[in-house]
Design an enzyme around this catalytic site. Sequence first.
Site, PDB file in Angstrom:
ATOM      1  N   ASP A 136     -29.135 -81.177 -32.676  1.00  8.67           N
ATOM      2  CA  ASP A 136     -29.971 -80.899 -33.852  1.00  8.67           C
ATOM      3  C   ASP A 136     -29.088 -80.926 -35.104  1.00  8.67           C
ATOM      4  OD1 ASP A 136     -32.007 -80.066 -35.469  1.00  8.67           O
ATOM      5  OD2 ASP A 136     -32.240 -78.082 -34.576  1.00  8.67           O
ATOM      6  N   LYS A 163     -19.109 -77.359 -25.897  1.00  6.25           N
ATOM      7  CA  LYS A 163     -18.244 -76.254 -26.328  1.00  6.25           C
ATOM      8  C   LYS A 163     -17.662 -75.654 -25.052  1.00  6.25           C
ATOM      9  CE  LYS A 163     -16.709 -73.466 -29.591  1.00  6.25           C
ATOM     10  NZ  LYS A 163     -15.645 -73.900 -30.533  1.00  6.25           N
ATOM     11  N   TYR A 170     -33.028 -73.435 -27.203  1.00  2.00           N
ATOM     12  CA  TYR A 170     -34.328 -73.391 -27.878  1.00  2.00           C
ATOM     13  C   TYR A 170     -35.459 -73.016 -26.924  1.00  2.00           C
ATOM     14  CZ  TYR A 170     -32.110 -75.767 -31.856  1.00  2.00           C
ATOM     15  OH  TYR A 170     -31.305 -76.094 -32.902  1.00  2.00           O
TER      16      TYR A 170
END
Length: 366
Positions: A248, A192, A144
């Site tokens: 989020d 991940k 972000y």
Amino acid sequence: MTFKIAVLPGDGIGPEIIDQAVNVIGAVAARFSIALELNSALVGGIAYDATGHPLPDETLELCRNSDAVLLGAVGGPKWDSVQPASLRPEVGALLPLRRELGLFANLRPATLFRALSAVSSLRSDIVGDGLDLLVVRELTGGIYFGQPKGRSADGLTATDTCVYSKSEIERIAVVGFEAALKRGKKLCSVDKANVLETSRFWREVVIEVSSRYPQVELSHMLVDNCAMQLVRNPKQFDVIVTENMFGDILSDEASMLTGSLGMLPSASLGSTPTAGGAGTFGLYEPIHGSAPDIAGKNIANPLATILSCALLFRHSLGAEDAAVVIESAVTSVLNAGYRTADIAGNADVPLGTVEMGNKVLEALLA
Ligand code: NAD
């Protein structure tokens, strides 16, 4: 010692739910003889209308000079097309508040109260007698905020960049481990790592930090698996720690397991100690938005905001006993069968916002 709390009601249902939360703060502070100074300020669309900016300088200054910030919600259709977009309430107030106040750790407890098991979106054999998990989301790094981001000159490519420094991962890992220590002593770090370099780095650093917390059982889970496990068997989790974008998404998913957006509080913490070293500076808000569809009707559920006050007492004022009293009052009101419309199901006659706030006050004073 007097603690200063900045109160920012904002837009839509913000002022209604904040009124109830402020009553609760006053009652609990009186009960525990905690000296508080509450100062209100404008934020969001209402601030834009009054001053031309959704986060006026005076509001940011007030927050900087406070021990904690209590926020209602910002935004609404009236300001959706404000130009430039950077002056819209969500972009122009929420993100700068987090960034300017250094609020890097977002804590979202997802608690399904036993009395509300029937309103969870999961089957009763999965949620059993309730759920209690905590998502710790990194809030000021990752994709972000990473640079470069933007469009290519020919308009055919777009780029976002995911960047994490070791210190950013370390400090959020510490928040996760500390939270786990005070709860079930299980921390699941979600990444991940099979694909992303930032995730492999994340995992390495979390493992490094884990050597300081031998009492906490650390596990790692890939984010796609975690999204599935949250609906398959949410009870396996105690504390989840994860990066900004994964957090989020997963925290919204976790929240819906508990039945209503109107039940869920949040805390966003920085690293500045509050008065007398009692706790850490933080911003507290319900996870829902300004709910313009129900604003001004006295039907919004104030419990998420009231539960956010419990987090404020716990994390910023170091008053665990006051936090527990608020949480117990909410539990007893729910156990007694009182409901607002969003958690009423079909059978009950719901209470209004003010009436639910009063029930919590009665329980606090009982
Ligand atoms: P929302 O959370 O405001 O509302 C979603 C649905 O949940 C609505 O039907 C609403 O009536 C209901 N709801 C929300 N809070 C409730 C409560 N306390 N009691 C009962 N019902 C409740 O999300 P939205 O409709 O997508 O967004 C409305 C506005 O809020 C938008 O402008 C959005 O950008 C803004 N927003 C602000 C924040 C924030 O201030 N942190 C967060 C999310 C959305």
